[in-house]
Design a protein around this motif. Structure first.
Motif, PDB file in Angstrom:
ATOM      1  N   ALA A  21       0.835  -1.210   0.000  1.00 33.78           N
ATOM      2  CA  ALA A  21       0.000   0.000   0.000  1.00 33.78           C
ATOM      3  C   ALA A  21       0.864   1.252   0.000  1.00 33.78           C
ATOM      4  CB  ALA A  21      -0.929  -0.010   1.211  1.00 33.78           C
ATOM      5  N   THR A  22       1.894   1.255   0.842  1.00 36.67           N
ATOM      6  CA  THR A  22       2.780   2.422   0.930  1.00 36.67           C
ATOM      7  C   THR A  22       3.497   2.671  -0.387  1.00 36.67           C
ATOM      8  OG1 THR A  22       3.139   1.971   3.283  1.00 36.67           O
ATOM      9  CG2 THR A  22       4.718   3.424   2.201  1.00 36.67           C
ATOM     10  N   VAL A  23       4.084   1.609  -0.966  1.00 37.78           N
ATOM     11  CA  VAL A  23       4.827   1.752  -2.217  1.00 37.78           C
ATOM     12  C   VAL A  23       3.918   2.225  -3.351  1.00 37.78           C
ATOM     13  CG1 VAL A  23       6.049   0.463  -4.027  1.00 37.78           C
ATOM     14  CG2 VAL A  23       6.632   0.094  -1.627  1.00 37.78           C
ATOM     15  N   SER A  24       2.737   1.621  -3.499  1.00 39.25           N
ATOM     16  CA  SER A  24       1.857   1.943  -4.627  1.00 39.25           C
ATOM     17  C   SER A  24       1.251   3.338  -4.502  1.00 39.25           C
ATOM     18  CB  SER A  24       0.744   0.897  -4.753  1.00 39.25           C
ATOM     19  OG  SER A  24       1.283  -0.333  -5.173  1.00 39.25           O
ATOM     20  N   VAL A  25       0.849   3.723  -3.294  1.00 40.78           N
ATOM     21  CA  VAL A  25       0.261   5.056  -3.112  1.00 40.78           C
ATOM     22  C   VAL A  25       1.308   6.137  -3.340  1.00 40.78           C
ATOM     23  CG1 VAL A  25      -0.746   6.633  -1.415  1.00 40.78           C
ATOM     24  CG2 VAL A  25      -1.619   4.301  -1.609  1.00 40.78           C
TER      25      VAL A  25
ATOM     26  N   VAL B  94       1.766  -4.377  -7.188  1.00 43.53           N
ATOM     27  CA  VAL B  94       0.594  -5.151  -6.764  1.00 43.53           C
ATOM     28  C   VAL B  94       0.530  -6.495  -7.492  1.00 43.53           C
ATOM     29  CG1 VAL B  94      -1.929  -5.242  -6.889  1.00 43.53           C
ATOM     30  CG2 VAL B  94      -0.787  -3.208  -5.993  1.00 43.53           C
ATOM     31  N   ILE B  95       0.691  -6.479  -8.811  1.00 41.76           N
ATOM     32  CA  ILE B  95       0.601  -7.719  -9.593  1.00 41.76           C
ATOM     33  C   ILE B  95       1.723  -8.682  -9.198  1.00 41.76           C
ATOM     34  CG2 ILE B  95       0.542  -8.733 -11.901  1.00 41.76           C
ATOM     35  CD1 ILE B  95      -1.821  -6.868 -11.119  1.00 41.76           C
ATOM     36  N   GLY B  96       2.946  -8.156  -9.101  1.00 52.05           N
ATOM     37  CA  GLY B  96       4.076  -8.993  -8.721  1.00 52.05           C
ATOM     38  C   GLY B  96       3.913  -9.591  -7.335  1.00 52.05           C
ATOM     39  N   SER B  97       3.412  -8.781  -6.397  1.00 49.11           N
ATOM     40  CA  SER B  97       3.213  -9.273  -5.037  1.00 49.11           C
ATOM     41  C   SER B  97       2.139 -10.355  -4.985  1.00 49.11           C
ATOM     42  CB  SER B  97       2.821  -8.109  -4.113  1.00 49.11           C
ATOM     43  OG  SER B  97       3.891  -7.200  -3.980  1.00 49.11           O
ATOM     44  N   ASN B  98       1.051 -10.174  -5.743  1.00 49.83           N
ATOM     45  CA  ASN B  98      -0.019 -11.178  -5.752  1.00 49.83           C
ATOM     46  C   ASN B  98       0.455 -12.510  -6.317  1.00 49.83           C
ATOM     47  OD1 ASN B  98      -1.679  -9.224  -4.679  1.00 49.83           O
ATOM     48  ND2 ASN B  98      -3.309  -9.496  -6.176  1.00 49.83           N
TER      49      ASN B  98
ATOM     50  N   VAL C  32      -5.083 -14.893   0.956  1.00 51.68           N
ATOM     51  CA  VAL C  32      -6.317 -14.567   0.242  1.00 51.68           C
ATOM     52  C   VAL C  32      -6.730 -13.126   0.529  1.00 51.68           C
ATOM     53  CG1 VAL C  32      -8.777 -15.116   0.020  1.00 51.68           C
ATOM     54  CG2 VAL C  32      -7.106 -16.963   0.192  1.00 51.68           C
ATOM     55  N   GLY C  33      -6.688 -12.736   1.807  1.00 55.78           N
ATOM     56  CA  GLY C  33      -7.049 -11.370   2.177  1.00 55.78           C
ATOM     57  C   GLY C  33      -6.091 -10.339   1.598  1.00 55.78           C
ATOM     58  N   SER C  34      -4.791 -10.640   1.604  1.00 57.06           N
ATOM     59  CA  SER C  34      -3.793  -9.710   1.074  1.00 57.06           C
ATOM     60  C   SER C  34      -4.001  -9.448  -0.415  1.00 57.06           C
ATOM     61  CB  SER C  34      -2.377 -10.250   1.295  1.00 57.06           C
ATOM     62  OG  SER C  34      -2.046 -10.237   2.662  1.00 57.06           O
ATOM     63  N   ASN C  35      -4.293 -10.510  -1.183  1.00 54.12           N
ATOM     64  CA  ASN C  35      -4.478 -10.341  -2.626  1.00 54.12           C
ATOM     65  C   ASN C  35      -5.725  -9.525  -2.942  1.00 54.12           C
ATOM     66  OD1 ASN C  35      -2.186 -11.872  -2.877  1.00 54.12           O
ATOM     67  ND2 ASN C  35      -3.043 -13.310  -4.347  1.00 54.12           N
ATOM     68  N   ILE C  36      -6.810  -9.738  -2.183  1.00 57.60           N
ATOM     69  CA  ILE C  36      -8.018  -8.928  -2.364  1.00 57.60           C
ATOM     70  C   ILE C  36      -7.725  -7.474  -1.992  1.00 57.60           C
ATOM     71  CG2 ILE C  36     -10.372  -8.540  -1.519  1.00 57.60           C
ATOM     72  CD1 ILE C  36     -10.555 -11.618  -1.143  1.00 57.60           C
ATOM     73  N   PHE C  37      -7.062  -7.279  -0.858  1.00 57.51           N
ATOM     74  CA  PHE C  37      -6.703  -5.946  -0.382  1.00 57.51           C
ATOM     75  C   PHE C  37      -5.826  -5.218  -1.402  1.00 57.51           C
ATOM     76  CE2 PHE C  37      -3.928  -3.064   1.994  1.00 57.51           C
ATOM     77  CZ  PHE C  37      -4.821  -2.377   2.811  1.00 57.51           C
ATOM     78  N   ASN C  38      -4.835  -5.928  -1.963  1.00 59.47           N
ATOM     79  CA  ASN C  38      -3.909  -5.300  -2.910  1.00 59.47           C
ATOM     80  C   ASN C  38      -4.614  -4.733  -4.133  1.00 59.47           C
ATOM     81  OD1 ASN C  38      -1.672  -5.815  -1.343  1.00 59.47           O
ATOM     82  ND2 ASN C  38      -1.014  -7.622  -2.487  1.00 59.47           N
ATOM     83  N   ILE C  39      -5.559  -5.490  -4.700  1.00 64.37           N
ATOM     84  CA  ILE C  39      -6.231  -5.023  -5.918  1.00 64.37           C
ATOM     85  C   ILE C  39      -7.311  -4.007  -5.605  1.00 64.37           C
ATOM     86  CG2 ILE C  39      -7.699  -5.709  -7.862  1.00 64.37           C
ATOM     87  CD1 ILE C  39      -6.144  -8.309  -8.020  1.00 64.37           C
ATOM     88  N   PHE C  40      -8.241  -4.373  -4.726  1.00 65.34           N
ATOM     89  CA  PHE C  40      -9.403  -3.518  -4.511  1.00 65.34           C
ATOM     90  C   PHE C  40      -9.082  -2.260  -3.711  1.00 65.34           C
ATOM     91  CE2 PHE C  40     -12.486  -7.276  -5.123  1.00 65.34           C
ATOM     92  CZ  PHE C  40     -12.596  -6.977  -6.474  1.00 65.34           C
ATOM     93  N   PHE C  41      -8.247  -2.368  -2.670  1.00 67.54           N
ATOM     94  CA  PHE C  41      -7.959  -1.178  -1.872  1.00 67.54           C
ATOM     95  C   PHE C  41      -6.717  -0.434  -2.363  1.00 67.54           C
ATOM     96  CE2 PHE C  41      -5.966   1.129   1.616  1.00 67.54           C
ATOM     97  CZ  PHE C  41      -7.004   1.971   1.979  1.00 67.54           C
ATOM     98  N   VAL C  42      -5.596  -1.157  -2.504  1.00 68.11           N
ATOM     99  CA  VAL C  42      -4.338  -0.485  -2.861  1.00 68.11           C
ATOM    100  C   VAL C  42      -4.429   0.148  -4.250  1.00 68.11           C
ATOM    101  CG1 VAL C  42      -1.872  -0.790  -3.271  1.00 68.11           C
ATOM    102  CG2 VAL C  42      -2.967  -1.962  -1.349  1.00 68.11           C
ATOM    103  N   LEU C  43      -4.830  -0.645  -5.272  1.00 61.98           N
ATOM    104  CA  LEU C  43      -4.958  -0.074  -6.619  1.00 61.98           C
ATOM    105  C   LEU C  43      -6.119   0.912  -6.692  1.00 61.98           C
ATOM    106  CD1 LEU C  43      -4.213  -2.887  -9.233  1.00 61.98           C
ATOM    107  CD2 LEU C  43      -2.814  -0.921  -8.596  1.00 61.98           C
ATOM    108  N   GLY C  44      -7.184   0.631  -5.935  1.00 62.72           N
ATOM    109  CA  GLY C  44      -8.309   1.563  -5.907  1.00 62.72           C
ATOM    110  C   GLY C  44      -7.886   2.925  -5.389  1.00 62.72           C
ATOM    111  N   ALA C  45      -7.201   2.941  -4.243  1.00 59.81           N
ATOM    112  CA  ALA C  45      -6.747   4.205  -3.657  1.00 59.81           C
ATOM    113  C   ALA C  45      -5.707   4.884  -4.545  1.00 59.81           C
ATOM    114  CB  ALA C  45      -6.155   3.935  -2.272  1.00 59.81           C
ATOM    115  N   ALA C  46      -4.781   4.091  -5.107  1.00 57.19           N
ATOM    116  CA  ALA C  46      -3.727   4.666  -5.956  1.00 57.19           C
ATOM    117  C   ALA C  46      -4.306   5.323  -7.208  1.00 57.19           C
ATOM    118  CB  ALA C  46      -2.727   3.578  -6.339  1.00 57.19           C
TER     119      ALA C  46
END
Length: 317
Positions: free
Chosen positions: A52-56, A71-75, A244-258
């Motif tokens: 989240a920190t890196v992407s934002v 995000v994609i690489g981490s997932n 599972v939670g991290s991958n959902i969080f990465n796309i929907f929240f991290v990419l959403g906020a970014a």
């Protein structure tokens, strides 16, 4: 000095994960909810904080490639190496709800990302961009996911209200363990990424290659160490819920906020990585349906898949 900082970083990661898993599992007991739900929420969101920190920050600086690639690489790393190595240590039992709802939600996240970024193919536009409106769609999906989690937690807690078999552990101690462990994980991960990058550059590796390997892996070290620690402690629900939670969080929240902060231009070659991420999620779903567990054989396949992917991106770039 870089080598010393690298060792300190790994020590913080390992000990921080130990405290974090202990604290989180005891909080789950106090709240009378399953460790899986804690893994899907507190643990998953905490270990995803580096992404989240890196992407934002990347979005704020107008560096869309870093925000999206991180995000994609981490997932991909989470699905393959983290689950693979964790399953090799201790086979992961997968709950029926996870197979029927949570992993399909992860698949939905990947497919939604692919659709919303395919502007050239679907809308005949000149370039592919994750716009602010796309970002709000992601955040809406994230809100739906949180609502689902809270509803499951409410039902789970109601079912356990009459269970007084275990005394409540002290709240203050467990909150301090969880928060302190998370802080050590994040700080340790940052030390590992910075020092490993410096060491790699002295050996002549390009910054691009360092970013695709060390930095991408570094931001996922919290998930890796936390899941391995959870598996060793026989808290496999936390291990699978974390990923599972991290991958959902990465796309929907991290990419959403970014993307709400700044629209993200999409490079054409990232489509291959997203497609691979979706395929790997389907494979994870298939493996999870096999006796509702991910065994050592499946873990070896997933871990090998990451090695192949790593060789591919090194040769591609």
């Amino acid at each position: 000095m870089s080598y010393l900082l690298l060792l300190i970083g790994f020590a913080l990661l390992i000990k921080g994960a130990d405290f974090f898993v202990d604290g989180a599992s005891k909080i789950a007991g106090n709240l009378k909810v399953s460790p899986l739900l804690i893994g899907l929420t507190i643990v998953a969101f905490g270990t995803s904080s580096p992404e989240a920190t890196v992407s934002v920050l990347a979005a704020l600086e107008g560096n869309a490639g870093v925000a999206l690639g991180n995000v994609i690489g981490s997932n991909i790393f989470n699905i393959t190496l983290v689950i693979g190595v964790t399953a090799l240590i201790a086979p992961l039992a997968v709950e029926n709800e996870t197979v029927r709802k949570e992993i399909p939600f992860t698949l939905l996240a990947g497919v939604a990302l692919l659709i919303l970024m395919s502007d050239t193919a679907l809308q005949a536009l000149s370039e592919n961009v994750i716009t602010r409106s796309d970002g709000f769609v992601f955040l809406l999906f994230f809100t739906v996911f949180l609502y689902y989690i809270f509803e499951v937690a409410r039902r789970n807690r109601a079912a356990q209200t009459n269970d007084q078999s275990a005394p409540a552990a002290p709240w203050t101690k467990n909150i301090l363990l969880t928060v302190g462990g998370l802080a050590a994980i994040i700080f340790g991960g940052d030390l590992v990424v910075d020092s490993a990058t410096e060491i790699a550059l002295t050996f002549g590796m390009s910054e691009t290659l360092v970013g695709l390997t060390i930095v991408a892996i570094g931001t996922s070290l919290p998930e890796l160490i936390t899941s391995i620690t959870a598996a060793i402690k026989k808290e496999t629900d936390i291990a699978i819920g974390n990923i599972v939670g991290s991958n959902i969080f990465n796309i929907f929240f991290v990419l959403g906020a970014a993307s709400v902060i700044s629209p993200l231009a999409v490079e054409s070659k990232i489509f291959m990585d997203i497609s691979l991420m979706i395929i790997l999620t389907v494979i994870l779903l298939v493996f999870s349906r096999t006796n509702f567990r991910i065994g050592r054989r499946e873990g070896a396949v997933l871990a090998a898949a990451y090695i192949i992917y790593l060789i591919y991106i090194i040769l591609r770039n």
